[in-house]
Design a protein around this motif. Structure first.
Motif, PDB file in Angstrom:
ATOM      1  N   LEU A 146       1.399  -1.861  -0.320  1.00  0.00           N
ATOM      2  CA  LEU A 146      -0.180   0.138   0.129  1.00  0.00           C
ATOM      3  C   LEU A 146       1.542   1.278  -0.080  1.00  0.00           C
ATOM      4  N   THR A 159       6.492   6.681  -1.686  1.00  0.00           N
ATOM      5  CA  THR A 159       5.465   6.255  -3.164  1.00  0.00           C
ATOM      6  C   THR A 159       3.977   5.337  -1.910  1.00  0.00           C
ATOM      7  N   LEU A 160       2.804   6.058  -2.708  1.00  0.00           N
ATOM      8  CA  LEU A 160       1.819   5.887  -1.945  1.00  0.00           C
ATOM      9  C   LEU A 160       0.758   5.565  -3.313  1.00  0.00           C
ATOM     10  N   GLY A 161       0.780   3.851  -2.969  1.00  0.00           N
ATOM     11  CA  GLY A 161      -0.411   3.235  -3.694  1.00  0.00           C
ATOM     12  C   GLY A 161      -2.372   3.730  -4.137  1.00  0.00           C
ATOM     13  N   ALA A 162      -2.569   3.355  -5.390  1.00  0.00           N
ATOM     14  CA  ALA A 162      -4.125   3.547  -4.906  1.00  0.00           C
ATOM     15  C   ALA A 162      -5.058   2.178  -5.988  1.00  0.00           C
ATOM     16  N   PRO A 163      -5.635   1.826  -4.911  1.00  0.00           N
ATOM     17  CA  PRO A 163      -4.608   1.385  -3.954  1.00  0.00           C
ATOM     18  C   PRO A 163      -3.334   0.808  -3.525  1.00  0.00           C
ATOM     19  N   ILE A 195       0.703  -0.724  -4.986  1.00  0.00           N
ATOM     20  CA  ILE A 195       1.710   0.068  -5.217  1.00  0.00           C
ATOM     21  C   ILE A 195       1.444  -0.792  -6.806  1.00  0.00           C
ATOM     22  N   GLU A 196       1.638  -1.020  -8.010  1.00  0.00           N
ATOM     23  CA  GLU A 196       1.742  -1.420  -9.392  1.00  0.00           C
ATOM     24  C   GLU A 196       2.805  -2.217  -9.133  1.00  0.00           C
TER      25      GLU A 196
END
Length: 203
Positions: free
Chosen positions: A39, A48-52, A54-55
């Motif tokens: 996440l 680094t922030l995921g959405a939701p 991190i790819e």
């Protein structure tokens, strides 16, 4: 470098070489496993922030041991009813050691042997497995017919009991056998077996 990762339905902040206690996972001691529901990742001031999520990011870990947590006392009382009930509970846990945190494009330190978030099979096709039981098994990493087939009935019961007391009564004796037939694609044989079952046990 650190990361916030989802493991067995819970979120943990982890760093390399850290040891973490999580809900019981499928696998043996020494097995490597990868979690890709990352996440957030941070390295100094870079976040680094995921959405939701991190790819392409993942956290690699190794199972170091299976154990039980400390005993917790559960005490229930009803006023003026004379009702008192005392139970003890020890959670089934797995200790994992974090070996690698990698973002997209990074090269993992060790090739994972298992992937915890791979889309699994529809376990509800097993007689006796409902939506809640299927969810509990998937959260424990037992999310395919092949994995259920390789897990003992006793271990399946432990996973269900730890997930919810409402699942503790389910009979798992035939689940590995049913799962093996499903994994092999022997649907006719599976149906023939299930016709003899009621709630996962013979009628």
């Amino acid at each position: 470098m650190y990361a916030i990762v989802e493991i067995a339905g819970q979120q943990f902040k982890v760093a390399k070489d850290q040891k973490v206690f999580v809900n019981r996972l499928a696998g043996k001691e020494g097995d490597s496993i990868t979690f890709d529901k990352v996440l957030l990742a941070g390295n100094g001031d870079d976040i680094t922030l995921g959405a939701p999520v991190i790819e392409g990011a993942h956290v690699g870990a190794k199972i170091t041991r299976h154990l039980k947590g400390d005993k917790v006392i559960v005490f229930k009382k009803k006023r003026r009813k004379g009702f008192r009930k005392k139970n003890g509970h020890r959670q089934y846990l797995t200790e994992i050691s974090i070996e690698d945190i990698s973002l997209k494009g990074g090269k993992p330190a060790a090739k994972p042997a298992k992937k915890a978030t791979t889309a699994g099979d529809d376990l509800k096709k097993i007689e006796g497995v409902g939506p809640k039981a299927a969810e509990a098994l998937a959260n424990a990493g037992v999310d395919t017919f092949a994995k259920v087939a390789k897990t003992s009935a006793e271990e399946l019961s432990n996973i269900l009991s730890e997930a919810s007391s409402r699942l503790a009564h389910l009979a798992t004796a035939t689940w590995p056998q049913q799962a093996q037939l499903a994994a092999d694609g022997k649907w006719d044989e599976l149906k023939e077996l299930q016709d003899k079952l009621d709630g996962g046990v013979e009628k």
